[in-house]
Design a protein around this motif. Structure first.
Motif, PDB file in Angstrom:
ATOM      1  N   HIS A   1       0.861  -1.178   0.000  1.00 18.42           N
ATOM      2  CA  HIS A   1       0.000   0.000   0.000  1.00 18.42           C
ATOM      3  C   HIS A   1       0.901   1.233   0.000  1.00 18.42           C
ATOM      4  CE1 HIS A   1       1.112   0.353   4.235  1.00 18.42           C
ATOM      5  NE2 HIS A   1       0.846  -0.945   4.338  1.00 18.42           N
ATOM      6  N   PHE A   2       0.312   2.424  -0.066  1.00 16.63           N
ATOM      7  CA  PHE A   2       1.140   3.629  -0.164  1.00 16.63           C
ATOM      8  C   PHE A   2       1.331   4.338   1.174  1.00 16.63           C
ATOM      9  CE2 PHE A   2      -3.190   5.154  -1.083  1.00 16.63           C
ATOM     10  CZ  PHE A   2      -3.299   6.211  -0.183  1.00 16.63           C
ATOM     11  N   LEU A   3       0.792   3.808   2.268  1.00 22.84           N
ATOM     12  CA  LEU A   3       0.967   4.457   3.559  1.00 22.84           C
ATOM     13  C   LEU A   3       2.404   4.268   4.054  1.00 22.84           C
ATOM     14  CD1 LEU A   3      -2.295   3.463   5.483  1.00 22.84           C
ATOM     15  CD2 LEU A   3      -1.830   5.541   4.176  1.00 22.84           C
ATOM     16  N   SER A   4       2.979   5.318   4.592  1.00 26.89           N
ATOM     17  CA  SER A   4       4.330   5.227   5.139  1.00 26.89           C
ATOM     18  C   SER A   4       4.317   4.784   6.590  1.00 26.89           C
ATOM     19  CB  SER A   4       5.037   6.587   5.022  1.00 26.89           C
ATOM     20  OG  SER A   4       4.309   7.589   5.720  1.00 26.89           O
ATOM     21  N   HIS A   5       3.163   4.852   7.223  1.00 25.86           N
ATOM     22  CA  HIS A   5       3.029   4.490   8.634  1.00 25.86           C
ATOM     23  C   HIS A   5       1.643   3.906   8.849  1.00 25.86           C
ATOM     24  CE1 HIS A   5       3.353   4.788  13.019  1.00 25.86           C
ATOM     25  NE2 HIS A   5       2.160   5.349  13.013  1.00 25.86           N
ATOM     26  N   VAL A   6       1.550   2.804   9.580  1.00 23.95           N
ATOM     27  CA  VAL A   6       0.267   2.173   9.877  1.00 23.95           C
ATOM     28  C   VAL A   6       0.154   1.989  11.389  1.00 23.95           C
ATOM     29  CG1 VAL A   6      -1.196   0.135   9.584  1.00 23.95           C
ATOM     30  CG2 VAL A   6       0.171   0.968   7.664  1.00 23.95           C
ATOM     31  N   ASP A   7      -0.890   2.558  11.978  1.00 31.00           N
ATOM     32  CA  ASP A   7      -1.098   2.395  13.418  1.00 31.00           C
ATOM     33  C   ASP A   7      -2.536   2.001  13.747  1.00 31.00           C
ATOM     34  OD1 ASP A   7      -2.524   4.736  13.005  1.00 31.00           O
ATOM     35  OD2 ASP A   7      -1.092   6.019  14.032  1.00 31.00           O
ATOM     36  N   ALA A   8      -3.297   1.614  12.714  1.00 31.00           N
ATOM     37  CA  ALA A   8      -4.677   1.188  12.930  1.00 31.00           C
ATOM     38  C   ALA A   8      -5.022   0.080  11.953  1.00 31.00           C
ATOM     39  CB  ALA A   8      -5.636   2.364  12.753  1.00 31.00           C
ATOM     40  N   ILE A   9      -5.736  -0.930  12.439  1.00 31.03           N
ATOM     41  CA  ILE A   9      -6.191  -2.024  11.592  1.00 31.03           C
ATOM     42  C   ILE A   9      -7.509  -2.533  12.157  1.00 31.03           C
ATOM     43  CG2 ILE A   9      -4.798  -3.705  12.879  1.00 31.03           C
ATOM     44  CD1 ILE A   9      -4.432  -5.242  10.225  1.00 31.03           C
ATOM     45  N   PHE A  10      -8.506  -2.714  11.287  1.00 28.23           N
ATOM     46  CA  PHE A  10      -9.803  -3.188  11.754  1.00 28.23           C
ATOM     47  C   PHE A  10     -10.553  -3.851  10.597  1.00 28.23           C
ATOM     48  CE2 PHE A  10     -10.181   1.308  10.654  1.00 28.23           C
ATOM     49  CZ  PHE A  10     -11.311   1.376   9.847  1.00 28.23           C
TER      50      PHE A  10
ATOM     51  N   ASP B   1     -10.058  12.681  24.334  1.00 27.54           N
ATOM     52  CA  ASP B   1     -11.184  11.927  24.880  1.00 27.54           C
ATOM     53  C   ASP B   1     -12.290  11.647  23.870  1.00 27.54           C
ATOM     54  OD1 ASP B   1     -10.096  11.764  27.423  1.00 27.54           O
ATOM     55  OD2 ASP B   1     -10.909  13.693  28.027  1.00 27.54           O
ATOM     56  N   ASP B   2     -12.026  11.762  22.553  1.00 29.55           N
ATOM     57  CA  ASP B   2     -13.109  11.536  21.594  1.00 29.55           C
ATOM     58  C   ASP B   2     -13.310  10.052  21.312  1.00 29.55           C
ATOM     59  OD1 ASP B   2     -10.792  11.075  20.196  1.00 29.55           O
ATOM     60  OD2 ASP B   2     -11.286  12.369  18.504  1.00 29.55           O
ATOM     61  N   TRP B   3     -14.412   9.717  20.649  1.00 32.67           N
ATOM     62  CA  TRP B   3     -14.762   8.332  20.341  1.00 32.67           C
ATOM     63  C   TRP B   3     -15.635   8.330  19.093  1.00 32.67           C
ATOM     64  CZ3 TRP B   3     -12.612   4.044  21.488  1.00 32.67           C
ATOM     65  CH2 TRP B   3     -13.277   2.823  21.452  1.00 32.67           C
ATOM     66  N   HIS B   4     -15.258   7.515  18.098  1.00 34.56           N
ATOM     67  CA  HIS B   4     -15.957   7.536  16.808  1.00 34.56           C
ATOM     68  C   HIS B   4     -16.213   6.109  16.317  1.00 34.56           C
ATOM     69  CE1 HIS B   4     -15.004  11.855  16.197  1.00 34.56           C
ATOM     70  NE2 HIS B   4     -13.926  11.541  16.881  1.00 34.56           N
TER      71      HIS B   4
ATOM     72  N   PHE C   1      -9.418   9.669   8.961  1.00 35.78           N
ATOM     73  CA  PHE C   1      -9.717   9.716  10.386  1.00 35.78           C
ATOM     74  C   PHE C   1     -10.140  11.141  10.752  1.00 35.78           C
ATOM     75  CE2 PHE C   1      -6.587   6.103  10.686  1.00 35.78           C
ATOM     76  CZ  PHE C   1      -7.514   5.159  11.136  1.00 35.78           C
ATOM     77  N   PRO C   2     -10.986  11.306  11.753  1.00 37.36           N
ATOM     78  CA  PRO C   2     -11.460  12.652  12.116  1.00 37.36           C
ATOM     79  C   PRO C   2     -10.464  13.477  12.919  1.00 37.36           C
ATOM     80  CG  PRO C   2     -12.517  11.000  13.489  1.00 37.36           C
ATOM     81  CD  PRO C   2     -11.727  10.248  12.461  1.00 37.36           C
TER      82      PRO C   2
ATOM     83  N   VAL D   1      -8.128   1.389  18.802  1.00 42.38           N
ATOM     84  CA  VAL D   1      -8.771   0.875  17.596  1.00 42.38           C
ATOM     85  C   VAL D   1      -9.287  -0.522  17.916  1.00 42.38           C
ATOM     86  CG1 VAL D   1      -8.532   0.396  15.145  1.00 42.38           C
ATOM     87  CG2 VAL D   1      -7.080   2.126  16.207  1.00 42.38           C
ATOM     88  N   VAL D   2     -10.594  -0.733  17.777  1.00 43.05           N
ATOM     89  CA  VAL D   2     -11.161  -2.029  18.128  1.00 43.05           C
ATOM     90  C   VAL D   2     -12.318  -2.345  17.189  1.00 43.05           C
ATOM     91  CG1 VAL D   2     -12.693  -0.977  19.853  1.00 43.05           C
ATOM     92  CG2 VAL D   2     -12.112  -3.405  20.049  1.00 43.05           C
ATOM     93  N   SER D   3     -12.417  -3.620  16.792  1.00 41.25           N
ATOM     94  CA  SER D   3     -13.487  -4.035  15.884  1.00 41.25           C
ATOM     95  C   SER D   3     -13.830  -5.496  16.136  1.00 41.25           C
ATOM     96  CB  SER D   3     -13.062  -3.847  14.417  1.00 41.25           C
ATOM     97  OG  SER D   3     -11.971  -4.707  14.088  1.00 41.25           O
ATOM     98  N   ASP D   4     -14.995  -5.907  15.616  1.00 42.46           N
ATOM     99  CA  ASP D   4     -15.413  -7.309  15.740  1.00 42.46           C
ATOM    100  C   ASP D   4     -15.948  -7.852  14.423  1.00 42.46           C
ATOM    101  OD1 ASP D   4     -17.803  -6.008  15.498  1.00 42.46           O
ATOM    102  OD2 ASP D   4     -18.706  -6.810  17.327  1.00 42.46           O
ATOM    103  N   ASN D   5     -15.597  -7.215  13.313  1.00 45.91           N
ATOM    104  CA  ASN D   5     -16.024  -7.560  11.969  1.00 45.91           C
ATOM    105  C   ASN D   5     -17.452  -7.106  11.676  1.00 45.91           C
ATOM    106  OD1 ASN D   5     -15.477  -8.637   9.365  1.00 45.91           O
ATOM    107  ND2 ASN D   5     -16.623 -10.492   9.858  1.00 45.91           N
ATOM    108  N   ASN D   6     -18.158  -6.596  12.672  1.00 49.21           N
ATOM    109  CA  ASN D   6     -19.477  -6.016  12.458  1.00 49.21           C
ATOM    110  C   ASN D   6     -19.457  -4.498  12.621  1.00 49.21           C
ATOM    111  OD1 ASN D   6     -20.962  -8.515  12.053  1.00 49.21           O
ATOM    112  ND2 ASN D   6     -20.641  -8.895  14.230  1.00 49.21           N
ATOM    113  N   SER D   7     -18.618  -4.016  13.498  1.00 52.06           N
ATOM    114  CA  SER D   7     -18.472  -2.580  13.725  1.00 52.06           C
ATOM    115  C   SER D   7     -17.046  -2.291  14.155  1.00 52.06           C
ATOM    116  CB  SER D   7     -19.465  -2.083  14.780  1.00 52.06           C
ATOM    117  OG  SER D   7     -19.350  -2.846  15.973  1.00 52.06           O
ATOM    118  N   ALA D   8     -16.643  -1.018  14.033  1.00 49.39           N
ATOM    119  CA  ALA D   8     -15.284  -0.624  14.384  1.00 49.39           C
ATOM    120  C   ALA D   8     -15.310   0.753  15.032  1.00 49.39           C
ATOM    121  CB  ALA D   8     -14.387  -0.602  13.141  1.00 49.39           C
ATOM    122  N   TYR D   9     -14.401   0.937  16.003  1.00 51.03           N
ATOM    123  CA  TYR D   9     -14.334   2.194  16.746  1.00 51.03           C
ATOM    124  C   TYR D   9     -12.882   2.681  16.799  1.00 51.03           C
ATOM    125  CZ  TYR D   9     -19.032   0.940  18.213  1.00 51.03           C
ATOM    126  OH  TYR D   9     -20.366   0.592  18.219  1.00 51.03           O
ATOM    127  N   TRP D  10     -12.757   4.000  16.887  1.00 56.67           N
ATOM    128  CA  TRP D  10     -11.444   4.653  16.924  1.00 56.67           C
ATOM    129  C   TRP D  10     -11.559   5.910  17.782  1.00 56.67           C
ATOM    130  CZ3 TRP D  10     -10.055   9.587  15.436  1.00 56.67           C
ATOM    131  CH2 TRP D  10      -8.706   9.851  15.207  1.00 56.67           C
TER     132      TRP D  10
END
Length: 372
Positions: free
Chosen positions: A292-301, A365-368, A334-335, A343-352
């Protein structure tokens, strides 16, 4: 009588381009779209294509066909083609499936904190919150539940007050949560809000670099430094050694990124590589995904069987992997920017959300929730 020759009282009307079909009628940023019609220019630079005002890259052109890429930042709406100084707008709407980050109720705490780990059970998010005093000394660890149905956080019973992220691995199933700490396996029951010590790992590793759960096998998998793979069969309570990973690493310098679907797991390495671990007839198989073209990856879901990766620290970019054409496509950013997001997911939904601000050391303290 006066006769006028060599000129016209009326300017000759120019022929306008026309749009007949657009294929497909929806897509993500970077996807190719074919526009068919008439009176386009065969020269790429003599055409202009706009997705609700956002200019698209034109890959090829002929008198009757344009192939373009959905531009980043485009929104759903008609497509406009400009050729020969004249324009045409499609009667059909192109839907940009870039996704959306929906803001949710934030975890409101009064002191700085460090999230030690998080997992999901039956659509709810669970995380431990290691509080800190003003001088940076750690205090009691708290355990929280986020219920998306009511959009609120509720404090639950922590496993113990001194849980440290450097010694834990965790995952969730449809009805239970699990923590492996210093080789001790704990199970959390959300119905009774209790933790039980259910097993001890027969292998000696401090903290796995990667941990993931595969539903079809009902097993959790652990990869410590060195690349060996161990598994825990939840139904049988058995620990086993699996085939080692096909790459070499001594130790990943950050918390290993992992996410899974019902029968496939993905891990993101510090060097940017993304690996897939899938099962067929009970046999696991490793495969490296295309670059991929990202130089840094810190989230996966994962959501709905799709893999997403992102860079919260740099460009805020989110990508998803299309298994059909084996390519990465861009989603809405990302917002916000930060390091160490939850970063957490269960294959049905994901949060960051959460994490540490980029410009200075402050906790966010945000949550999306991500909606594809």
């Amino acid at each position: 009588m006066i006769f006028l020759t060599g000129c016209s009282l009326f300017e000759e009307e120019k022929e306008r381009p026309g749009i007949t079909t657009i294929t497909p009628l929806e897509g993500d940023y970077g996807m190719e779209v074919k526009i068919e019609g008439s009176r386009f220019s065969p020269e790429v630079e003599q055409n202009e294509v706009l997705f609700e005002g956002v200019k698209a890259e034109i890959l090829s052109a002929s008198n009757s066909t344009l192939v373009v890429k959905v531009p980043v930042g485009a929104t759903s709406g008609p497509i406009t083609v400009i050729a020969g100084g004249e324009s045409a707008t499609s009667s059909e709407t192109f839907v940009v499936t870039s996704g959306e980050w929906k803001e949710k109720s934030a975890l409101d705490v009064t002191t700085d904190r460090h999230i030690t780990y998080s997992f999901m059970i039956n659509g709810k998010v669970y995380l431990h919150d290691r509080q800190h005093t003003s001088n940076g000394s750690p205090t009691t660890t708290l355990f929280w539940e986020f219920d998306p149905q009511v959009n609120s956080w509720t404090q639950k019973t922590a496993i113990h007050p001194d849980l440290d992220s450097r010694t834990t691995a965790c995952w969730g199933t449809e009805d239970k949560g699990y923590i492996l700490e210093y080789g001790k396996l704990w199970e959390y029951d959300p119905q009774t809000d209790t933790w039980n010590h259910i097993s001890d790992a027969p292998i000696s590793f401090y903290t796995p670099d990667f941990t993931f759960y595969i539903k079809s096998e009902n097993k959790a998998f652990f990869i410590p430094a060195g690349g060996k793979v161990y598994s825990y069969d939840i139904a049988g309570g058995d620990w086993n050694e699996e085939e080692s990973v096909p790459f070499v690493f001594v130790n990943e310098d950050y918390d290993g990124l992992s996410a899974s679907t019902d029968n496939t797991a993905y891990i993101g390495r510090e060097n940017g590589e993304v690996w897939q671990y899938s099962f067929e007839s009970g046999i696991g198989k490793w495969e490296k995904l295309p670059e991929h073209f990202l130089s840094h990856v810190d989230a996966i879901f994962t959501i709905g069987g799709r893999l997403y990766i992102g860079d919260s620290w740099g460009e805020k970019t989110v990508l998803y992997f299309n298994e059909t054409d084996q390519k990465w496509y861009q989603k809405v950013d990302f917002p916000g920017r930060r390091s160490n997001p939850v970063v957490v997911s269960d294959n049905n939904s994901a949060y960051w959300g959460g994490g540490v601000g980029v410009e200075e050391e402050y906790f966010i303290d945000d949550w999306h929730e991500f909606v594809p």
